[in-house]
Design an enzyme around this catalytic site. Structure first.
Site, PDB file in Angstrom:
ATOM      1  N   HIS A 138       5.282   5.180   0.990  1.00 60.48           N
ATOM      2  CA  HIS A 138       4.945   3.770   1.146  1.00 60.48           C
ATOM      3  C   HIS A 138       4.423   3.559   2.563  1.00 60.48           C
ATOM      4  O   HIS A 138       4.920   4.151   3.523  1.00 60.48           O
ATOM      5  CB  HIS A 138       6.166   2.888   0.904  1.00 60.48           C
ATOM      6  CG  HIS A 138       5.820   1.446   0.723  1.00 60.48           C
ATOM      7  ND1 HIS A 138       5.753   0.570   1.773  1.00 60.48           N
ATOM      8  CD2 HIS A 138       5.502   0.728  -0.387  1.00 60.48           C
ATOM      9  CE1 HIS A 138       5.423  -0.629   1.322  1.00 60.48           C
ATOM     10  NE2 HIS A 138       5.263  -0.557   0.013  1.00 60.48           N
ATOM     11  N   HIS A 139       3.379   2.717   2.690  1.00 63.65           N
ATOM     12  CA  HIS A 139       2.715   2.572   3.992  1.00 63.65           C
ATOM     13  C   HIS A 139       3.640   1.943   5.041  1.00 63.65           C
ATOM     14  O   HIS A 139       3.353   2.010   6.241  1.00 63.65           O
ATOM     15  CB  HIS A 139       1.464   1.705   3.836  1.00 63.65           C
ATOM     16  CG  HIS A 139       0.322   2.160   4.698  1.00 63.65           C
ATOM     17  ND1 HIS A 139       0.492   2.605   5.986  1.00 63.65           N
ATOM     18  CD2 HIS A 139      -1.009   2.257   4.461  1.00 63.65           C
ATOM     19  CE1 HIS A 139      -0.671   2.937   6.509  1.00 63.65           C
ATOM     20  NE2 HIS A 139      -1.601   2.743   5.609  1.00 63.65           N
ATOM     21  N   SER A 140       4.739   1.349   4.629  1.00 62.58           N
ATOM     22  CA  SER A 140       5.676   0.781   5.595  1.00 62.58           C
ATOM     23  C   SER A 140       6.362   1.857   6.422  1.00 62.58           C
ATOM     24  O   SER A 140       6.911   1.578   7.496  1.00 62.58           O
ATOM     25  CB  SER A 140       6.734  -0.057   4.874  1.00 62.58           C
ATOM     26  OG  SER A 140       7.453   0.744   3.944  1.00 62.58           O
TER      27      SER A 140
ATOM     28  N   GLY B  40       4.833   4.208   7.971  1.00 66.47           N
ATOM     29  CA  GLY B  40       4.020   4.423   9.168  1.00 66.47           C
ATOM     30  C   GLY B  40       2.542   4.335   8.847  1.00 66.47           C
ATOM     31  O   GLY B  40       2.139   4.303   7.676  1.00 66.47           O
TER      32      GLY B  40
ATOM     33  N   LEU C 288       0.823  -1.215   0.000  1.00 66.62           N
ATOM     34  CA  LEU C 288       0.000   0.000   0.000  1.00 66.62           C
ATOM     35  C   LEU C 288       0.855   1.263   0.000  1.00 66.62           C
ATOM     36  O   LEU C 288       1.943   1.304   0.577  1.00 66.62           O
ATOM     37  CB  LEU C 288      -0.917   0.023   1.227  1.00 66.62           C
ATOM     38  CG  LEU C 288      -1.952  -1.085   1.352  1.00 66.62           C
ATOM     39  CD1 LEU C 288      -2.778  -0.872   2.603  1.00 66.62           C
ATOM     40  CD2 LEU C 288      -2.853  -1.142   0.133  1.00 66.62           C
TER      41      LEU C 288
END
Length: 429
Positions: A156-158, A160, A39
């Site tokens: 990128h959702h990584s 946070g 995501l």
């Protein structure tokens, strides 16, 4: 989990000239690199003035890059048998992250709203190069009906979750009324209320205390029962229970497209609070009510006006998903396999983020609105709500192959809000 090839990194030096240490990425961050849960977050920022690009770069260089999340590469540790992912500090070249496209509207069609909408939509078809920190900022110095200029902050959702990313982003802002003060965020005052409750309870009679304990017991029983029902529904949804066909779901035999459309509409937060107080509910209740009413308007228009008879609004099952932290129970790979499956069996993804309580600015640029959203999800429609000062913005992300008229859906949110407010005013009078 062989998701990425090894990346050649440039070590970042600390203030003393030594190399900064790599940080082990959290399980949740690693989950967002799973193939079925990849995501991206888009924070659409509207501004009240045109953007001074050099001033914006200076603010990002001096504030945002101090956070390791925005100045680290995400790589797999090849020396570790478990192949854990780590954040490797690196030197950031802002020119690789800040994009200022030359957008020139067609002289025959000066619809700049459509120009910006198309640009944001095109971002959903691309990913960020893993050879650099996973974020970029797109500055669109084009006036629209929403703002004098627009920025799209893509991450990128990584890096946070929504709450932490909004908090990190707002740390670069200052109050418009006081350029030396950080924005004020909503803080819970439950501790003081608990103290008052304890003091008053000590003065109650034995009868009232007994009644209070019975109420608490019943609340615990109700909570346990509802938890069992919710867990059972979640498991059933992840395994087999799907929502029925509707204008918001992928028709059978077709696949979702790789391109998303993003629309956003702003309404009065004071009016939402007025409705909340009148109905003795919460702000989230009102936001969900507006969302439900908007979707209902869209569905009935499709069913009645356009003559689509392959579904029944009365029998339609349309549910919303809200992602919780499953990592402590299911693990990284388990959560990454379970969450997308549950999302794909439901119609809607819903999220709500609280923004600053007053108007804020960044390097002299007053903010007009915040509209956070996502792409890469397995649902055909996603609704985010974000408050800012006295406004609340609905950001709606839709698969363009499923909903060909997203702006009409966005207008349904505004119309539904208007009708609910009118009904509330009639009740008050």
């Amino acid at each position: 989990m062989a998701l990425m090839k090894p990346i050649r990194t440039t070590k970042k030096l600390d203030e003393n000239g030594g190399e900064e240490e790599a940080l082990l990425m959290s399980p949740t961050s690693r989950m967002f690199h799973e193939p079925n849960y990849n995501l991206y977050v888009l924070a659409i920022l509207g501004w009240k003035v045109p953007i001074n690009v050099d001033a914006m770069k200076a603010e990002i260089q001096g504030k945002l890059l101090k956070h390791p999340r925005f100045s680290s590469l995400q790589v797999i540790d090849e020396s570790d048998d478990s192949r854990n992912m780590k954040g490797i500090p690196t030197t950031v070249n802002l020119d690789d992250h800040i994009i200022v496209p030359d957008l020139k509207p067609n002289p025959n069609n000066m619809d700049t709203d459509k120009l910006v909408e198309d640009y944001i939509s095109n971002l959903s078809t691309a990913s960020i190069d893993m050879a650099k920190p996973l974020w970029d900022l797109h500055i669109l110095n084009v006036k629209t009906s929403h703002a004098e200029a627009t920025c799209i902050f893509r991450l990128h959702h990584s890096i946070g979750d929504g709450v932490s990313l909004v908090s990190l982003l707002l740390s670069c802002f200052r109050k418009s009324s006081d350029p030396t003060s950080l924005p004020t965020l909503l803080v819970s005052s439950s501790s003081s209320s608990k103290g008052k409750s304890k003091f008053s309870n000590n003065r109650r009679s034995i009868r009232s205390l007994t009644w209070q304990y019975l109420v608490k017991l019943w609340s615990c029983i109700s909570l346990l029962f509802n938890t069992i029902v919710d867990v059972s529904m979640f498991v059933a949804t992840a395994l087999f229970l799907k929502d029925s066909q509707s204008p918001f779901t992928v028709p059978q035999g077709l696949k979702t497209s790789t391109r998303m459309r993003f629309v956003y509409r702003t309404v009065s937060l004071d009016d939402i609070k007025f409705i909340k107080n009148l109905t003795n509910s919460t702000v989230n209740d009102v936001i969900l009510g507006i969302t439900q009413a908007a979707l209902s308007r869209y569905v009935h228009r499709k069913y009645e006006i356009e003559g689509k008879r392959n579904f029944s609004p009365q029998k339609m099952r349309c549910r919303a998903s809200v992602v919780m932290n499953l990592r402590p129970v299911l693990g990284v790979q388990g959560a990454a396999a379970l969450a997308p499956r549950a999302l794909s069996h439901t119609t809607l993804f819903f999220s709500n983020v609280v923004g600053p309580l007053e108007e804020v600015s960044l390097s002299g640029h007053p903010l007009a609105f915040i509209a956070p959203t996502c792409y890469g999800q397995s649902t055909g429609i996603m609704v985010h709500g974000c408050s800012y000062a006295k406004k609340l913005t609905f950001a709606v992300a839709v698969d363009e192959g499923i909903i060909p008229d997203p702006n009409q859906l966005g207008d349904d949110f505004v119309e539904s809000f208007r009708l609910i407010k009118e009904a509330a005013l009639k009740i008050q009078s």
